[in-house]
Design a protein around this motif. Structure first.
Motif, PDB file in Angstrom:
ATOM      1  N   ALA A 154       8.141  -9.332   7.524  1.00  0.00           N
ATOM      2  CA  ALA A 154       7.655 -10.461   6.581  1.00  0.00           C
ATOM      3  C   ALA A 154       7.574 -11.666   7.611  1.00  0.00           C
ATOM      4  CB  ALA A 154       8.941 -10.594   5.726  1.00  0.00           C
ATOM      5  N   ILE A 155       6.797 -12.472   7.169  1.00  0.00           N
ATOM      6  CA  ILE A 155       6.333 -13.688   8.160  1.00  0.00           C
ATOM      7  C   ILE A 155       6.603 -15.109   7.439  1.00  0.00           C
ATOM      8  CG2 ILE A 155       4.420 -15.027   8.993  1.00  0.00           C
ATOM      9  CD1 ILE A 155       2.994 -12.202   9.383  1.00  0.00           C
ATOM     10  N   LYS A 156       7.164 -15.951   8.120  1.00  0.00           N
ATOM     11  CA  LYS A 156       7.755 -17.162   7.759  1.00  0.00           C
ATOM     12  C   LYS A 156       6.512 -17.917   7.609  1.00  0.00           C
ATOM     13  CE  LYS A 156      11.516 -18.943   8.937  1.00  0.00           C
ATOM     14  NZ  LYS A 156      12.580 -19.762   9.838  1.00  0.00           N
ATOM     15  N   THR A 216       9.234 -20.324   4.352  1.00  0.00           N
ATOM     16  CA  THR A 216       9.229 -19.274   3.456  1.00  0.00           C
ATOM     17  C   THR A 216       8.766 -18.064   3.943  1.00  0.00           C
ATOM     18  OG1 THR A 216       9.512 -20.542   1.523  1.00  0.00           O
ATOM     19  CG2 THR A 216       9.451 -18.437   1.068  1.00  0.00           C
ATOM     20  N   TYR A 217       9.775 -16.823   3.948  1.00  0.00           N
ATOM     21  CA  TYR A 217       9.046 -15.654   4.301  1.00  0.00           C
ATOM     22  C   TYR A 217       8.291 -14.808   3.057  1.00  0.00           C
ATOM     23  CZ  TYR A 217      11.353 -15.033   8.744  1.00  0.00           C
ATOM     24  OH  TYR A 217      11.990 -15.283   9.946  1.00  0.00           O
ATOM     25  N   TYR A 218       7.304 -14.329   3.536  1.00  0.00           N
ATOM     26  CA  TYR A 218       6.451 -13.492   2.461  1.00  0.00           C
ATOM     27  C   TYR A 218       6.089 -12.019   3.301  1.00  0.00           C
ATOM     28  CZ  TYR A 218       6.038 -17.361  -0.663  1.00  0.00           C
ATOM     29  OH  TYR A 218       6.174 -18.549  -1.474  1.00  0.00           O
ATOM     30  N   PRO A 219       5.813 -11.246   2.583  1.00  0.00           N
ATOM     31  CA  PRO A 219       5.312 -10.089   3.197  1.00  0.00           C
ATOM     32  C   PRO A 219       4.020  -9.966   3.875  1.00  0.00           C
ATOM     33  CG  PRO A 219       6.462  -9.146   1.013  1.00  0.00           C
ATOM     34  CD  PRO A 219       6.371 -10.894   1.277  1.00  0.00           C
ATOM     35  N   CYS A 220       3.303 -10.907   3.027  1.00  0.00           N
ATOM     36  CA  CYS A 220       1.913 -10.952   3.421  1.00  0.00           C
ATOM     37  C   CYS A 220       1.201 -12.195   3.086  1.00  0.00           C
ATOM     38  CB  CYS A 220       1.023  -9.739   2.995  1.00  0.00           C
ATOM     39  SG  CYS A 220       0.814  -9.619   1.268  1.00  0.00           S
ATOM     40  N   HIS A 221      -0.113 -12.180   3.403  1.00  0.00           N
ATOM     41  CA  HIS A 221      -1.075 -13.498   3.021  1.00  0.00           C
ATOM     42  C   HIS A 221      -1.241 -13.600   1.582  1.00  0.00           C
ATOM     43  CE1 HIS A 221      -4.984 -11.291   2.943  1.00  0.00           C
ATOM     44  NE2 HIS A 221      -4.217 -10.371   3.869  1.00  0.00           N
ATOM     45  N   LEU A 222      -1.436 -12.272   0.932  1.00  0.00           N
ATOM     46  CA  LEU A 222      -1.721 -12.392  -0.565  1.00  0.00           C
ATOM     47  C   LEU A 222      -0.788 -12.470  -1.462  1.00  0.00           C
ATOM     48  CD1 LEU A 222      -3.860  -8.608  -0.157  1.00  0.00           C
ATOM     49  CD2 LEU A 222      -4.587 -11.229  -0.480  1.00  0.00           C
ATOM     50  N   SER A 245       0.748 -23.037  15.333  1.00  0.00           N
ATOM     51  CA  SER A 245      -0.003 -23.338  16.230  1.00  0.00           C
ATOM     52  C   SER A 245       0.388 -22.360  17.823  1.00  0.00           C
ATOM     53  CB  SER A 245       0.049 -24.655  16.416  1.00  0.00           C
ATOM     54  OG  SER A 245       1.193 -25.175  17.079  1.00  0.00           O
ATOM     55  N   ARG A 246      -0.163 -22.511  18.538  1.00  0.00           N
ATOM     56  CA  ARG A 246      -0.044 -21.677  19.784  1.00  0.00           C
ATOM     57  C   ARG A 246       1.204 -22.356  20.404  1.00  0.00           C
ATOM     58  NH1 ARG A 246      -2.393 -18.014  23.027  1.00  0.00           N
ATOM     59  NH2 ARG A 246      -4.351 -18.279  22.250  1.00  0.00           N
ATOM     60  N   GLU A 247       1.341 -23.423  20.339  1.00  0.00           N
ATOM     61  CA  GLU A 247       2.628 -24.271  20.867  1.00  0.00           C
ATOM     62  C   GLU A 247       3.944 -24.084  20.178  1.00  0.00           C
ATOM     63  OE1 GLU A 247      -0.415 -26.124  20.004  1.00  0.00           O
ATOM     64  OE2 GLU A 247      -1.143 -25.861  22.020  1.00  0.00           O
ATOM     65  N   GLU A 248       3.732 -23.271  19.081  1.00  0.00           N
ATOM     66  CA  GLU A 248       4.919 -23.007  18.140  1.00  0.00           C
ATOM     67  C   GLU A 248       5.393 -21.590  18.250  1.00  0.00           C
ATOM     68  OE1 GLU A 248       4.709 -26.188  14.479  1.00  0.00           O
ATOM     69  OE2 GLU A 248       3.022 -24.776  14.638  1.00  0.00           O
ATOM     70  N   TRP A 249       4.574 -20.696  19.045  1.00  0.00           N
ATOM     71  CA  TRP A 249       4.808 -19.309  19.031  1.00  0.00           C
ATOM     72  C   TRP A 249       6.171 -18.797  19.686  1.00  0.00           C
ATOM     73  CZ3 TRP A 249      -0.245 -16.782  20.963  1.00  0.00           C
ATOM     74  CH2 TRP A 249      -1.286 -17.203  19.792  1.00  0.00           C
ATOM     75  N   ASP A 250       7.175 -19.841  19.874  1.00  0.00           N
ATOM     76  CA  ASP A 250       8.316 -19.460  20.395  1.00  0.00           C
ATOM     77  C   ASP A 250       9.408 -19.760  18.978  1.00  0.00           C
ATOM     78  OD1 ASP A 250       8.209 -22.377  20.157  1.00  0.00           O
ATOM     79  OD2 ASP A 250       9.594 -22.665  21.895  1.00  0.00           O
ATOM     80  N   THR A 251       8.631 -19.885  17.949  1.00  0.00           N
ATOM     81  CA  THR A 251       9.659 -20.116  16.748  1.00  0.00           C
ATOM     82  C   THR A 251       9.748 -18.697  16.179  1.00  0.00           C
ATOM     83  OG1 THR A 251       8.405 -22.147  16.299  1.00  0.00           O
ATOM     84  CG2 THR A 251       9.411 -21.337  14.260  1.00  0.00           C
ATOM     85  N   LYS A 252      11.116 -18.671  15.804  1.00  0.00           N
ATOM     86  CA  LYS A 252      11.526 -17.404  14.967  1.00  0.00           C
ATOM     87  C   LYS A 252      10.635 -17.612  13.487  1.00  0.00           C
ATOM     88  CE  LYS A 252      15.642 -16.301  17.392  1.00  0.00           C
ATOM     89  NZ  LYS A 252      17.015 -15.767  17.213  1.00  0.00           N
ATOM     90  N   ALA A 253       9.712 -16.619  13.313  1.00  0.00           N
ATOM     91  CA  ALA A 253       8.872 -16.715  12.211  1.00  0.00           C
ATOM     92  C   ALA A 253       8.614 -15.208  11.697  1.00  0.00           C
ATOM     93  CB  ALA A 253       7.726 -17.299  12.299  1.00  0.00           C
TER      94      ALA A 253
END
Length: 109
Positions: free
Chosen positions: A30-32, A38-44, A58-66
């Motif tokens: 799931a992606i936050k 909020t976590y969702y399984p998908c964009h749909l 953003s690329r600068e936020e790729w160290d975020t747990k998501a």
């Protein structure tokens, strides 16, 4: 530390974060979403349930747990997920390699 309970919203979400839209054996993440934390399984699922437009990380936020593994419930940073070669680094469960085709929906390039 593994979260005791992380809610994953969506349509027909099962215990391993699969949803009505993506429910193969490997669809276990799931992606936050940045816009609503909020976590969702998908964009749909986000599109159907959130009531607002998505905002990409953003690329600068790729160290975020998501990213949440639906098997072991460990949260990965976006970069850990992208570098995982479609295998959870904590429990070795296989992720769907086809999810790479949707990175642009969640993460800015």
């Amino acid at each position: 530390m593994v979260p005791q309970h992380v809610e994953v919203k969506g349509v027909g979400v099962d215990s391993k974060t699969r949803c009505l839209h993506y429910h193969s054996e490997r669809d276990i993440i799931a992606i936050k979403f940045k816009c609503c934390n909020t976590y969702y399984p998908c964009h749909l699922c986000h599109e159907e349930k959130a009531g607002h437009e998505p905002v990409r990380w953003s690329r600068e936020e790729w160290d975020t747990k998501a990213v949440l593994c639906g098997v072991c419930r460990n949260e990965l940073t976006i970069l850990q997920y992208m570098n995982s070669q479609s295998v959870c680094p904590h429990c070795q469960s296989d992720f769907n390699p086809g999810c790479r085709n949707h990175y642009h929906l969640y993460f800015e390039g």
